[in-house]
Motif scaffolding. Structure first.
Motif, short mmCIF file in Angstrom:
data_model
loop_
_atom_site.label_atom_id
_atom_site.label_comp_id
_atom_site.label_asym_id
_atom_site.label_seq_id
_atom_site.Cartn_x
_atom_site.Cartn_y
_atom_site.Cartn_z
N UNK A 1 42.94 33.35 38.76
CA UNK A 1 43.83 32.96 39.86
C UNK A 1 44.58 34.14 40.48
N UNK A 2 44.73 35.22 39.73
CA UNK A 2 45.56 36.34 40.21
C UNK A 2 45.04 36.87 41.54
N UNK A 3 45.89 36.97 42.56
CA UNK A 3 45.44 37.49 43.86
C UNK A 3 45.34 39.01 43.87
N UNK A 4 44.26 39.51 44.41
CA UNK A 4 44.10 40.94 44.64
C UNK A 4 44.29 41.18 46.14
N UNK B 1 41.92 38.04 47.66
CA UNK B 1 40.84 37.33 46.98
C UNK B 1 41.05 37.37 45.48
N UNK B 2 40.20 36.64 44.78
CA UNK B 2 40.26 36.61 43.32
C UNK B 2 39.36 37.70 42.74
N UNK B 3 39.43 37.84 41.45
CA UNK B 3 38.74 38.91 40.73
C UNK B 3 37.22 38.82 40.83
N UNK B 4 36.60 39.99 41.04
CA UNK B 4 35.15 40.12 40.97
C UNK B 4 34.81 41.09 39.84
#
Length: 276
Positions: free
Chosen positions: A237-240, A202-205
């Protein structure tokens, strides 16, 4: 057996259904076993040793599906030949669908059931959406692709053996035997098998934090990205990569967590994160 009977001039009667490909046993005997026999060095006599190696089995399935059974017409997007799939009985058909689709998409039994109903339907043209997928039947072609969403993906799922595209990144998780050279591979993070069984991307929270490898305390992911001079648009956009405990294992291809370090385990998980 037949050769023995003929050689010894023993009278026999052959069941007329033995050549009828309506029956699964005959389709397997006529179409699959000859391929297996030709594909494995030493023929069927070496089957037992061959099937003791899980990787060999998966390679064989890939070979059969892609090069011999001719089920797949295209990989990107996925297009399947409906007539080739309908050749098999209901149970085998669903297993084939699951094996093919789970390599690139997150699928479950209910989605497979829906796809199978579309394949079995007499209607030549069907299109519907389910679980973020667009399934389109056009006569003999079945096209399956992700539904186009917002500017970027918010969440996706992965399990070992799967590969996915996410916001311009390619992510893949594999189980393999641990060797030291894996630790030096570019864009690959190596974890013990205890790191997880099912993974979420997912993306950043706002509340996200993790313990970066090489540090001994938690750090906000947003601050970590800022410190690495990642632009605001790219941060979105960075995937975690998280495990089923919602622990962040990796932040894009930048850094892995300091949790779950490799020691003397025989098996390991390799998480590949590459920017396209």
């Amino acid at each position: 057996i037949k050769d023995f009977l003929i050689k010894n001039k023993i009278t026999f009667i052959e069941d007329e259904t033995n050549n009828n490909e309506k029956f699964t046993r005959n389709r397997i005997r006529k179409n699959i076993i000859p391929v297996l026999n030709a594909s494995i060095a030493g023929g069927l006599g070496k089957f037992k040793r061959f099937f003791e190696n899980t990787d060999s089995v998966l390679m064989l399935f890939d070979f059969l599906i892609e090069d011999r059974l001719n089920i797949m017409k295209s990989k990107n997007p996925i297009i399947l030949d409906i007539s080739k799939i309908l050749y098999y009985n209901n149970k085998l058909r669903k297993n084939l669908l699951y094996y093919i689709l789970s390599k690139n998409l997150f699928v479950d039994s209910s989605l497979i059931e829906s796809i199978d109903r579309v394949i079995s339907s007499k209607r030549p043209n069907i299109i519907f959406k389910e679980k973020g997928m667009i399934i389109e039947k056009s006569y003999n072609d079945l096209k399956i692709e992700r539904e186009a969403g917002d500017e970027f993906d918010k969440e996706d799922f992965l399990k070992p053996g799967m590969e996915t595209l996410f916001n311009g990144y390619t992510l893949k998780i594999t189980k393999t035997v641990f060797i030291e050279s894996l630790l030096k591979k570019k864009n690959v993070f190596v974890f013990p098998l205890s790191a997880g069984r099912r993974f979420k991307i997912r993306t950043l929270q706002t509340s996200d934090s993790f313990v970066p490898f090489g540090m001994n305390k938690e750090k906000k992911v947003s601050r970590f990205l800022m410190d690495n001079k990642i632009s605001l648009s790219e941060r979105r956009r960075v995937p975690l990569i998280l495990n089923e405990k919602d622990e962040i294992l990796a932040v894009g291809s930048l850094r892995r967590t300091g949790l779950y370090r490799m020691k003397k385990q025989k098996g390991c998980l390799c998480i590949y994160v590459g920017k396209n």
